[in-house]
Design a protein around this motif. Structure first.
Motif, PDB file in Angstrom:
ATOM      1  N   VAL A 140      53.057  38.706  49.962  1.00 18.03           N
ATOM      2  CA  VAL A 140      52.760  39.167  48.610  1.00 18.03           C
ATOM      3  C   VAL A 140      54.031  39.341  47.777  1.00 18.03           C
ATOM      4  O   VAL A 140      54.022  39.139  46.556  1.00 18.03           O
ATOM      5  N   GLU A 141      55.161  39.688  48.424  1.00 19.03           N
ATOM      6  CA  GLU A 141      56.402  39.880  47.662  1.00 19.03           C
ATOM      7  C   GLU A 141      56.846  38.587  46.994  1.00 19.03           C
ATOM      8  O   GLU A 141      57.279  38.579  45.836  1.00 19.03           O
ATOM      9  N   ALA A 142      56.707  37.466  47.721  1.00 21.67           N
ATOM     10  CA  ALA A 142      57.109  36.173  47.163  1.00 21.67           C
ATOM     11  C   ALA A 142      56.229  35.788  45.977  1.00 21.67           C
ATOM     12  O   ALA A 142      56.718  35.291  44.956  1.00 21.67           O
ATOM     13  N   LEU A 143      54.936  36.040  46.105  1.00 28.75           N
ATOM     14  CA  LEU A 143      54.038  35.692  45.003  1.00 28.75           C
ATOM     15  C   LEU A 143      54.244  36.609  43.800  1.00 28.75           C
ATOM     16  O   LEU A 143      54.121  36.179  42.656  1.00 28.75           O
ATOM     17  N   HIS A 144      54.584  37.867  44.060  1.00 27.62           N
ATOM     18  CA  HIS A 144      54.862  38.767  42.942  1.00 27.62           C
ATOM     19  C   HIS A 144      56.125  38.323  42.207  1.00 27.62           C
ATOM     20  O   HIS A 144      56.185  38.388  40.963  1.00 27.62           O
ATOM     21  N   ALA A 145      57.118  37.866  42.945  1.00 30.12           N
ATOM     22  CA  ALA A 145      58.345  37.374  42.313  1.00 30.12           C
ATOM     23  C   ALA A 145      58.047  36.136  41.465  1.00 30.12           C
ATOM     24  O   ALA A 145      58.582  35.978  40.354  1.00 30.12           O
ATOM     25  N   GLU A 146      57.190  35.263  41.986  1.00 28.16           N
ATOM     26  CA  GLU A 146      56.787  34.078  41.217  1.00 28.16           C
ATOM     27  C   GLU A 146      56.038  34.479  39.952  1.00 28.16           C
ATOM     28  O   GLU A 146      56.269  33.927  38.867  1.00 28.16           O
ATOM     29  N   LEU A 147      55.153  35.454  40.086  1.00 30.45           N
ATOM     30  CA  LEU A 147      54.373  35.912  38.944  1.00 30.45           C
ATOM     31  C   LEU A 147      55.279  36.510  37.873  1.00 30.45           C
ATOM     32  O   LEU A 147      55.054  36.309  36.672  1.00 30.45           O
ATOM     33  N   ALA A 148      56.314  37.241  38.289  1.00 32.30           N
ATOM     34  CA  ALA A 148      57.230  37.866  37.337  1.00 32.30           C
ATOM     35  C   ALA A 148      57.927  36.830  36.463  1.00 32.30           C
ATOM     36  O   ALA A 148      58.277  37.103  35.311  1.00 32.30           O
ATOM     37  N   VAL A 149      58.102  35.621  37.000  1.00 27.40           N
ATOM     38  CA  VAL A 149      58.738  34.539  36.244  1.00 27.40           C
ATOM     39  C   VAL A 149      57.715  33.840  35.341  1.00 27.40           C
ATOM     40  O   VAL A 149      57.977  33.583  34.162  1.00 27.40           O
ATOM     41  N   ARG A 150      56.541  33.574  35.891  1.00 23.39           N
ATOM     42  CA  ARG A 150      55.545  32.775  35.164  1.00 23.39           C
ATOM     43  C   ARG A 150      54.717  33.607  34.183  1.00 23.39           C
ATOM     44  O   ARG A 150      54.219  33.088  33.190  1.00 23.39           O
ATOM     45  N   ASP A 151      54.530  34.899  34.481  1.00 28.02           N
ATOM     46  CA  ASP A 151      53.780  35.797  33.593  1.00 28.02           C
ATOM     47  C   ASP A 151      54.464  37.162  33.636  1.00 28.02           C
ATOM     48  O   ASP A 151      54.020  38.067  34.339  1.00 28.02           O
ATOM     49  N   PRO A 152      55.558  37.314  32.889  1.00 30.37           N
ATOM     50  CA  PRO A 152      56.325  38.572  32.942  1.00 30.37           C
ATOM     51  C   PRO A 152      55.493  39.810  32.619  1.00 30.37           C
ATOM     52  O   PRO A 152      55.741  40.881  33.172  1.00 30.37           O
ATOM     53  N   VAL A 153      54.502  39.672  31.731  1.00 35.36           N
ATOM     54  CA  VAL A 153      53.669  40.826  31.371  1.00 35.36           C
ATOM     55  C   VAL A 153      52.892  41.312  32.586  1.00 35.36           C
ATOM     56  O   VAL A 153      52.878  42.509  32.912  1.00 35.36           O
ATOM     57  N   ALA A 154      52.251  40.386  33.301  1.00 37.45           N
ATOM     58  CA  ALA A 154      51.501  40.760  34.500  1.00 37.45           C
ATOM     59  C   ALA A 154      52.434  41.208  35.612  1.00 37.45           C
ATOM     60  O   ALA A 154      52.133  42.143  36.361  1.00 37.45           O
ATOM     61  N   GLY A 155      53.572  40.532  35.738  1.00 30.45           N
ATOM     62  CA  GLY A 155      54.524  40.906  36.772  1.00 30.45           C
ATOM     63  C   GLY A 155      55.027  42.325  36.614  1.00 30.45           C
ATOM     64  O   GLY A 155      55.235  43.046  37.596  1.00 30.45           O
ATOM     65  N   GLU A 156      55.208  42.753  35.363  1.00 30.50           N
ATOM     66  CA  GLU A 156      55.654  44.111  35.094  1.00 30.50           C
ATOM     67  C   GLU A 156      54.517  45.111  35.311  1.00 30.50           C
ATOM     68  O   GLU A 156      54.734  46.228  35.793  1.00 30.50           O
ATOM     69  N   ARG A 157      53.309  44.720  34.968  1.00 24.98           N
ATOM     70  CA  ARG A 157      52.170  45.641  35.012  1.00 24.98           C
ATOM     71  C   ARG A 157      51.653  45.864  36.427  1.00 24.98           C
ATOM     72  O   ARG A 157      51.242  46.980  36.780  1.00 24.98           O
ATOM     73  N   LEU A 158      51.679  44.833  37.275  1.00 23.39           N
ATOM     74  CA  LEU A 158      51.072  44.929  38.602  1.00 23.39           C
ATOM     75  C   LEU A 158      52.068  45.452  39.639  1.00 23.39           C
ATOM     76  O   LEU A 158      53.250  45.111  39.610  1.00 23.39           O
ATOM     77  N   LYS A 159      51.558  46.263  40.548  1.00 22.00           N
ATOM     78  CA  LYS A 159      52.387  46.761  41.639  1.00 22.00           C
ATOM     79  C   LYS A 159      52.701  45.622  42.608  1.00 22.00           C
ATOM     80  O   LYS A 159      51.854  44.763  42.861  1.00 22.00           O
ATOM     81  N   PRO A 160      53.910  45.604  43.181  1.00 22.36           N
ATOM     82  CA  PRO A 160      54.330  44.480  44.035  1.00 22.36           C
ATOM     83  C   PRO A 160      53.454  44.258  45.259  1.00 22.36           C
ATOM     84  O   PRO A 160      53.493  43.171  45.842  1.00 22.36           O
ATOM     85  N   ARG A 161      52.668  45.262  45.682  1.00 21.74           N
ATOM     86  CA  ARG A 161      51.834  45.095  46.883  1.00 21.74           C
ATOM     87  C   ARG A 161      50.358  44.881  46.546  1.00 21.74           C
ATOM     88  O   ARG A 161      49.523  44.831  47.444  1.00 21.74           O
ATOM     89  N   ASP A 162      50.041  44.714  45.274  1.00 20.17           N
ATOM     90  CA  ASP A 162      48.643  44.553  44.848  1.00 20.17           C
ATOM     91  C   ASP A 162      48.218  43.096  45.045  1.00 20.17           C
ATOM     92  O   ASP A 162      48.199  42.293  44.111  1.00 20.17           O
TER      93      ASP A 162
END
Length: 325
Positions: A140-162
């Motif tokens: 999940v950490e790798a996908l959260h890092a990817e999300l932070a790049v592709r959708d910064p709004v969601a990456g900031e809003r979602l907890k890294p383990r969600d």
């Protein structure tokens, strides 16, 4: 056939789990000639009857019930899918001049009814499977890092383990090329216009509610919940599917795998359900303040007045109704 004394678009009966919503909805439907419509994200699954406290066969015979057990556990029944089903059911109920009575504990479903829903199109199963495979392979950490790049709004809003929400956000980007926040700005209109419905939130005493939750979970085990979960586990479905995360299901699956005792599974299931009930109080208080909060033992009298029914139209609904499996 609508036998209320006033022009009401719908009745919305919400509340925490085990608060007596289904019993109250049944009484209102019998008094008004109405139709009970499921507004619970877990009771849509046909695989989960006992463990989600769906209405009994006898109750479904007494009045029409819609949208219960309509989805297979292998399907991620999203709020959007539910809203599409509700739109069809509402048209049918109104054509019969019946009162729609929405009942359940899923705040997002009620919010979709009264506030609208984002216009995210259906996600192709291939895209969903690919994201879930990467989640299992990379973590999940790798996908959260990817999300932070592709959708910064969601990456900031979602907890890294969600895991579930991170996967969902990535699925939307993969399938549509647009971030989830874009779709949220293009919301679909609500199905129920503001001000036309009666909305009540059953608010029992916390200590009494938690005691009923504990008793009901024990009753569920005595009424076949373990066999129901065993049949579900035998299907070897993706553990991230909503049906696989229903309260009590993960713990009972661990018991079936000889990881924990039945007593431990029961206590985990009880605790998870109590925590969920606490979140339901908080969610409705902040997200849907237009709901009137009423104690369960006063709800029949309250609805009798709000619907302009005759004094004896609704039998008194006891708070103990929430204990039934």
């Amino acid at each position: 056939m609508n036998r209320t004394g006033k022009n009401t678009e719908a009745v919305l009966i919400a509340g925490p789990t085990a608060s007596g919503k289904s019993a109250l909805a049944l009484a209102v439907a019998e008094a008004t000639g109405g139709v009970v419509i499921n507004t619970d994200s877990m009771q849509v699954y046909r695989d989960l009857h006992v463990i989600t406290a769906r209405p009994t066969a006898d109750e479904e015979v007494r009045v029409p019930h819609r949208l219960y057990g309509t989805c297979d556990a292998a399907v991620n029944c999203s709020a959007g899918m539910w809203v599409a089903d509700v739109e069809r059911v509402l048209a049918e109920v109104r054509a019969e001049n019946r009162l729609p009575i929405f009942t359940g504990g899923s705040g997002l479903y009620f919010k979709a009814l009264t506030r609208g829903l984002s216009a995210v199109p259906p996600i192709p199963s291939q895209v969903r499977d690919d994201v879930r495979a990467r989640l299992e392979r990379d973590g999940v950490e790798a996908l959260h890092a990817e999300l932070a790049v592709r959708d910064p709004v969601a990456g900031e809003r979602l907890k890294p383990r969600d895991q579930a929400r991170i996967a969902r956000a990535l699925e939307v980007i993969e399938a549509t090329g647009r971030p989830l926040s874009d779709w949220h700005r293009e919301a679909l209109p609500p199905l129920l216009p503001e001000g036309g419905s009666i909305a009540v939130f059953l608010a029992p005493d916390r200590a009494e509610l938690y005691a009923r939750i504990n008793s009901r979970f024990t009753a569920m085990l005595g009424n076949g919940a373990l066999d129901e979960v065993a049949a579900l586990a035998a299907r070897n479905l993706d553990p991230l599917l909503p049906a696989m995360k229903a309260h009590g299901v993960p713990a009972l699956i661990r018991h079936l795998a000889d990881e924990i005792t039945l007593e431990q599974a029961e206590e985990i299931g009880r605790a998870d359900t109590r925590h969920y009930a606490k979140r339901q109080f908080t969610w409705f208080r902040h997200q849907l303040p237009e709901f009137d909060w009423v104690a369960p033992d006063q709800a029949s009298a309250w609805l009798t007045r709000e619907l302009s029914l005759s004094p004896n139209a609704l039998e008194l609904v006891s708070v103990s109704a929430g204990m039934r499996p």
